[in-house]
Design a protein around this motif. Structure first.
Motif, PDB file in Angstrom:
ATOM      1  N   VAL A 427     -70.732  57.437  -3.954  1.00 32.55           N
ATOM      2  CA  VAL A 427     -71.720  56.961  -2.994  1.00 32.55           C
ATOM      3  C   VAL A 427     -72.860  56.268  -3.744  1.00 32.55           C
ATOM      4  O   VAL A 427     -73.286  56.726  -4.817  1.00 32.55           O
ATOM      5  CB  VAL A 427     -72.271  58.146  -2.154  1.00 32.55           C
ATOM      6  N   TYR A 428     -73.360  55.168  -3.163  1.00 29.90           N
ATOM      7  CA  TYR A 428     -74.511  54.454  -3.727  1.00 29.90           C
ATOM      8  C   TYR A 428     -75.603  54.411  -2.674  1.00 29.90           C
ATOM      9  O   TYR A 428     -75.345  54.146  -1.499  1.00 29.90           O
ATOM     10  CB  TYR A 428     -74.115  53.032  -4.128  1.00 29.90           C
ATOM     11  N   LEU A 429     -76.855  54.676  -3.090  1.00 28.37           N
ATOM     12  CA  LEU A 429     -78.005  54.663  -2.197  1.00 28.37           C
ATOM     13  C   LEU A 429     -78.884  53.480  -2.542  1.00 28.37           C
ATOM     14  O   LEU A 429     -79.327  53.336  -3.692  1.00 28.37           O
ATOM     15  CB  LEU A 429     -78.813  55.956  -2.313  1.00 28.37           C
ATOM     16  N   LEU A 430     -79.154  52.621  -1.554  1.00 24.49           N
ATOM     17  CA  LEU A 430     -79.932  51.406  -1.780  1.00 24.49           C
ATOM     18  C   LEU A 430     -80.987  51.274  -0.685  1.00 24.49           C
ATOM     19  O   LEU A 430     -80.676  51.327   0.504  1.00 24.49           O
ATOM     20  CB  LEU A 430     -79.012  50.173  -1.771  1.00 24.49           C
ATOM     21  N   GLY A 431     -82.254  51.107  -1.103  1.00 27.25           N
ATOM     22  CA  GLY A 431     -83.295  50.854  -0.121  1.00 27.25           C
ATOM     23  C   GLY A 431     -84.420  51.860  -0.183  1.00 27.25           C
ATOM     24  O   GLY A 431     -84.412  52.801  -0.973  1.00 27.25           O
ATOM     25  N   ALA A 432     -85.439  51.646   0.687  1.00 27.32           N
ATOM     26  CA  ALA A 432     -86.616  52.501   0.814  1.00 27.32           C
ATOM     27  C   ALA A 432     -87.469  52.426  -0.459  1.00 27.32           C
ATOM     28  O   ALA A 432     -87.204  51.669  -1.393  1.00 27.32           O
ATOM     29  CB  ALA A 432     -86.223  53.936   1.127  1.00 27.32           C
ATOM     30  N   LYS A 433     -88.512  53.247  -0.519  1.00 24.53           N
ATOM     31  CA  LYS A 433     -89.377  53.298  -1.689  1.00 24.53           C
ATOM     32  C   LYS A 433     -88.703  54.089  -2.805  1.00 24.53           C
ATOM     33  O   LYS A 433     -87.769  54.850  -2.570  1.00 24.53           O
ATOM     34  CB  LYS A 433     -90.714  53.939  -1.329  1.00 24.53           C
ATOM     35  N   GLU A 434     -89.214  53.924  -4.007  1.00 26.12           N
ATOM     36  CA  GLU A 434     -88.620  54.582  -5.177  1.00 26.12           C
ATOM     37  C   GLU A 434     -88.561  56.091  -5.014  1.00 26.12           C
ATOM     38  O   GLU A 434     -87.523  56.720  -5.258  1.00 26.12           O
ATOM     39  CB  GLU A 434     -89.418  54.229  -6.426  1.00 26.12           C
ATOM     40  N   GLU A 435     -89.673  56.707  -4.576  1.00 28.10           N
ATOM     41  CA  GLU A 435     -89.693  58.161  -4.438  1.00 28.10           C
ATOM     42  C   GLU A 435     -88.787  58.636  -3.305  1.00 28.10           C
ATOM     43  O   GLU A 435     -88.220  59.726  -3.362  1.00 28.10           O
ATOM     44  CB  GLU A 435     -91.120  58.660  -4.225  1.00 28.10           C
ATOM     45  N   ALA A 436     -88.604  57.808  -2.281  1.00 31.65           N
ATOM     46  CA  ALA A 436     -87.760  58.198  -1.152  1.00 31.65           C
ATOM     47  C   ALA A 436     -86.276  58.168  -1.531  1.00 31.65           C
ATOM     48  O   ALA A 436     -85.538  59.116  -1.266  1.00 31.65           O
ATOM     49  CB  ALA A 436     -88.015  57.298   0.053  1.00 31.65           C
ATOM     50  N   VAL A 437     -85.822  57.075  -2.158  1.00 29.97           N
ATOM     51  CA  VAL A 437     -84.405  56.977  -2.499  1.00 29.97           C
ATOM     52  C   VAL A 437     -84.045  57.973  -3.604  1.00 29.97           C
ATOM     53  O   VAL A 437     -82.962  58.585  -3.585  1.00 29.97           O
ATOM     54  CB  VAL A 437     -84.034  55.530  -2.910  1.00 29.97           C
ATOM     55  N   LYS A 438     -84.956  58.165  -4.559  1.00 31.02           N
ATOM     56  CA  LYS A 438     -84.701  59.159  -5.613  1.00 31.02           C
ATOM     57  C   LYS A 438     -84.652  60.568  -5.028  1.00 31.02           C
ATOM     58  O   LYS A 438     -83.762  61.357  -5.353  1.00 31.02           O
ATOM     59  CB  LYS A 438     -85.774  59.079  -6.687  1.00 31.02           C
ATOM     60  N   GLY A 439     -85.616  60.864  -4.151  1.00 30.39           N
ATOM     61  CA  GLY A 439     -85.616  62.183  -3.513  1.00 30.39           C
ATOM     62  C   GLY A 439     -84.396  62.400  -2.641  1.00 30.39           C
ATOM     63  O   GLY A 439     -83.844  63.511  -2.596  1.00 30.39           O
ATOM     64  N   ALA A 440     -83.932  61.343  -1.942  1.00 27.00           N
ATOM     65  CA  ALA A 440     -82.732  61.469  -1.115  1.00 27.00           C
ATOM     66  C   ALA A 440     -81.511  61.754  -1.976  1.00 27.00           C
ATOM     67  O   ALA A 440     -80.665  62.597  -1.631  1.00 27.00           O
ATOM     68  CB  ALA A 440     -82.527  60.196  -0.299  1.00 27.00           C
ATOM     69  N   ALA A 441     -81.394  61.055  -3.114  1.00 25.37           N
ATOM     70  CA  ALA A 441     -80.258  61.285  -4.016  1.00 25.37           C
ATOM     71  C   ALA A 441     -80.258  62.716  -4.541  1.00 25.37           C
ATOM     72  O   ALA A 441     -79.206  63.378  -4.582  1.00 25.37           O
ATOM     73  CB  ALA A 441     -80.298  60.287  -5.177  1.00 25.37           C
ATOM     74  N   GLU A 442     -81.423  63.213  -4.930  1.00 26.82           N
ATOM     75  CA  GLU A 442     -81.507  64.581  -5.446  1.00 26.82           C
ATOM     76  C   GLU A 442     -81.205  65.611  -4.366  1.00 26.82           C
ATOM     77  O   GLU A 442     -80.521  66.616  -4.615  1.00 26.82           O
ATOM     78  CB  GLU A 442     -82.907  64.810  -6.030  1.00 26.82           C
ATOM     79  N   ASP A 513     -86.112  58.415   4.000  1.00 27.89           N
ATOM     80  CA  ASP A 513     -87.426  59.047   4.128  1.00 27.89           C
ATOM     81  C   ASP A 513     -87.300  60.450   4.709  1.00 27.89           C
ATOM     82  O   ASP A 513     -88.009  61.375   4.294  1.00 27.89           O
ATOM     83  CB  ASP A 513     -88.329  58.193   5.023  1.00 27.89           C
ATOM     84  N   VAL A 514     -86.390  60.609   5.671  1.00 31.37           N
ATOM     85  CA  VAL A 514     -86.196  61.917   6.300  1.00 31.37           C
ATOM     86  C   VAL A 514     -85.485  62.873   5.350  1.00 31.37           C
ATOM     87  O   VAL A 514     -85.881  64.030   5.176  1.00 31.37           O
ATOM     88  CB  VAL A 514     -85.414  61.776   7.621  1.00 31.37           C
ATOM     89  N   VAL A 515     -84.415  62.390   4.714  1.00 31.03           N
ATOM     90  CA  VAL A 515     -83.634  63.247   3.815  1.00 31.03           C
ATOM     91  C   VAL A 515     -84.485  63.720   2.635  1.00 31.03           C
ATOM     92  O   VAL A 515     -84.406  64.877   2.208  1.00 31.03           O
ATOM     93  CB  VAL A 515     -82.374  62.509   3.310  1.00 31.03           C
ATOM     94  N   SER A 516     -85.325  62.836   2.111  1.00 36.05           N
ATOM     95  CA  SER A 516     -86.145  63.188   0.948  1.00 36.05           C
ATOM     96  C   SER A 516     -87.360  64.024   1.314  1.00 36.05           C
ATOM     97  O   SER A 516     -88.047  64.538   0.428  1.00 36.05           O
ATOM     98  CB  SER A 516     -86.621  61.908   0.245  1.00 36.05           C
ATOM     99  N   GLY A 517     -87.647  64.151   2.620  1.00 33.14           N
ATOM    100  CA  GLY A 517     -88.797  64.927   3.050  1.00 33.14           C
ATOM    101  C   GLY A 517     -90.066  64.115   3.197  1.00 33.14           C
ATOM    102  O   GLY A 517     -91.126  64.680   3.481  1.00 33.14           O
ATOM    103  N   GLN A 518     -89.985  62.793   3.009  1.00 36.29           N
ATOM    104  CA  GLN A 518     -91.163  61.946   3.182  1.00 36.29           C
ATOM    105  C   GLN A 518     -91.606  61.918   4.649  1.00 36.29           C
ATOM    106  O   GLN A 518     -92.791  61.786   4.945  1.00 36.29           O
ATOM    107  CB  GLN A 518     -90.847  60.515   2.720  1.00 36.29           C
ATOM    108  N   LEU A 519     -90.623  62.010   5.548  1.00 35.62           N
ATOM    109  CA  LEU A 519     -90.889  62.074   6.986  1.00 35.62           C
ATOM    110  C   LEU A 519     -90.168  63.273   7.576  1.00 35.62           C
ATOM    111  O   LEU A 519     -89.119  63.691   7.073  1.00 35.62           O
ATOM    112  CB  LEU A 519     -90.398  60.801   7.695  1.00 35.62           C
TER     113      LEU A 519
END
Length: 574
Positions: A427-442, A513-519
């Motif tokens: 799976v590849y994750l592309l988009g959103a802000k740096e902290e959001a996509v990194k947090g979603a991947a983690e 944003d939701v997956v990473s907890g930003q929203l």
């Protein structure tokens, strides 16, 4: 018999406790590998401890077949399937044989030694290949094995004969399937070549236990055929298609027919399983009609199987009456369930046929498509367009073209991620802000340890930069989640389709944003009331200008209902 009744439950409890213990301390790949080894070891120990020499032989041959399956997985080649005939020959020379068949008038036809060897070798050699063929449909092989061993056990118990070997094998088969059911019955996970071959020899060997070694084969000859009548027919069509047709139909003819009629993947698997159970139950009655208890038991099976099939038939009828692609103005959506969408997406990810775009649209996306021709064209070219949003689902129902269910984009993403982890699809994750996509991947990696994340990057780049699409392609990803917002994400995927390679690309909006907890996602009560837009507006007040389009959307829906605006516009000629 008493030793068997003591040992099998003890083995089941031990396997259950070991699985729970190791699940907490192992990584997911290690855990899955451990469970497969534990299953084979449990069978071997059960045969050594409580089985006879015949049972030990069958289990030993099954373990040998699993080694061939492992080689088949490591070095894929069609020639490995012919090796299972060698397993069948070894079985025929040194194990129980098919010595005769029962005739309808109660008489028997006995085979010569040569014919007996050939019949046994073919019977045992075919079942591993058959199980592997069935395993191409995730969950199918496990469900049919459960039906098979259930009816084999019933036929053994009610046969009126002393059949310790058949009883032991049937009981162990059913017990170990139960304790490892999450491995065999998972609707989106395949057993693999090794386990399919292992179980294929076990079910074939159990069904041939004869007069002096187990259940009379005349009783069980038609039973396995009844259980596997539909799958064998499908496999036969597959091989016939390879031989005589330039367009092979595949081994899942019935399954694909059900899917095309609107059933989702789990329902189609259960439907075919129910048909096989029904056929096996009818044959069991005809073969064991002298047992009143067996007749009552199997009659109950027929009744409950019929009750299980009816909802699927009703669902097919309802789905057939719904439009396949209901439209609202210039946007069409696919009238599919969540499970069906997941099954189609999985098939597309494995097809190797370029990029398949999956779009999730809500009321605001429909309004955007009215204003943005590029976005409207991207939706028209989508592999799947899913109805995400309570407002859109309400509008389609209000206009008389309802969809089966709402397929929320974030729910679809999470379930597709779970399936990708089980199938080992990168799976590849592309988009959103740096902290959001990194947090979603983690977060996704923590939630699904088996998930292969091929890469990720933020969405702040020049849309004309071809190196981004190249990096995604070179990562080896099979599923791409793009969170750049509507309409940018769908337009970018469409314009870079030739550079991305073979994969499924899904537009997921603000999911990272939701997956990473930003929203925060709206609570369940807000979702049921269709107020997710309001919950997000409270977190992002700057969206108020965009949400004005929701009011305009509702007004246009009412105008369409009154016939003051065309329900569908053909903009292809613009």
């Amino acid at each position: 018999m008493a030793e068997v009744l003591f040992f099998v439950p003890a083995a089941v409890v031990l396997c259950f406790l070991l699985q729970r213990r190791c699940r907490r301390s192992m990584e997911m790949p290690q855990y899955n590998y451990f469970r497969d080894l534990l299953l084979v070891a449990a069978w071997v120990l059960a045969a050594l401890w409580a089985g006879s020499s015949v049972s030990r032989f069958i289990v030993g041959m099954a373990a040998f077949a699993s080694l061939i399956g492992t080689c088949q997985h490591i070095r894929p080649h069609w020639g490995w399937k012919t090796v299972y005939l060698f397993v069948g020959l070894l079985f025929a020379f040194f194990g129980p044989k098919i010595g005769f068949i029962g005739l309808p008038d109660g008489q028997y036809h006995y085979f010569s030694p040569e014919v007996s060897i050939i019949a046994t070798a073919l019977w045992v050699g075919v079942f591993p290949v058959l199980l592997q063929q069935l395993d191409n449909i995730p969950g199918m092989a496990g469900h049919l094995l459960a039906v098979s061993f259930s009816l084999l056990l019933l036929a053994t118990v009610f046969s009126g004969q002393d059949l310790p070997d058949a009883f032991f094998m049937s009981l162990c088969g059913l017990a170990f399937l139960g304790v490892f059911w999450s491995r065999h019955g998972h609707m989106y996970r395949r057993m693999g070549e090794s386990l399919s071959a292992f179980w294929g020899v076990l079910v074939a060997g159990t069904s041939v236990l004869g007069v002096s070694k187990g259940i009379t084969f005349s009783t069980l000859l038609l039973l396995p055929l009844g259980l596997f009548a539909i799958p064998i027919m499908e496999a036969s069509l597959h091989f016939a298609g390879l031989a005589f047709s330039s367009k092979p139909h595949g081994a899942a003819v019935l399954y694909r027919k059900l899917i095309s009629r609107g059933l989702d993947h789990p329902s189609a698997v259960r439907f075919i399983t129910s048909l096989c159970a029904l056929g096996g139950a009818v044959i069991a009655i005809s073969q064991l009609g002298n047992s009143l208890f067996m007749m009552l038991w199997v009659s109950a099976t027929i009744l409950f199987t019929g009750l299980a099939i009816m909802p699927f038939i009703r669902k097919m009828k309802e789905n057939a009456e719904m439009p396949l692609k209901p439209s609202i103005w210039s946007t069409s959506v696919d009238n599919v369930s969540m499970d069906y969408a997941l099954a189609k997406t999985r098939a597309a990810a494995l097809s190797g046929k370029g990029v398949s775009l999956v779009s999730t649209v809500n009321a605001l996306a429909v309004m955007e498509a009215e204003k943005n021709r590029g976005y409207a064209d991207a939706l028209r070219s989508s592999f799947l367009t899913l109805a995400d949003g309570a407002g859109l689902v309400w509008a389609l129902r209000f206009l008389g073209t309802p969809v089966q269910e709402r397929v929320a984009g974030i729910d679809f993403m999470m379930r597709l991620t779970r399936m990708a982890a089980a199938e080992r699809l990168p799976v590849y994750l592309l988009g959103a802000k740096e902290e959001a996509v990194k947090g979603a991947a983690e977060t996704l990696k923590e939630q699904y340890p088996d998930l292969v994340i091929a890469g990720w990057r933020n969405g702040y780049f020049d849309p004309c930069d071809a190196s981004v699409a190249g990096a995604v392609r070179d990562s080896g990803a099979k599923i791409l989640f793009v969170a750049m917002g509507v309409p940018r994400q769908e337009i970018w995927i469409r314009e870079n389709a030739r550079l991305l390679g073979d994969m499924v690309a899904v537009g997921v909006g603000g999911a990272f944003d939701v997956v990473s907890g930003q929203l925060r996602r709206a609570p369940g009560a807000w979702q049921k009331l269709g107020l997710e837009w309001l919950f997000r507006l409270l977190q992002e007040p700057w969206r108020w200008k965009r949400d004005i389009d929701l009011f305009i959307f509702v007004c246009r829906v009412f105008l369409t209902k009154l016939g003051l605006r065309p329900f569908r516009e053909d903009r292809s000629a613009e």
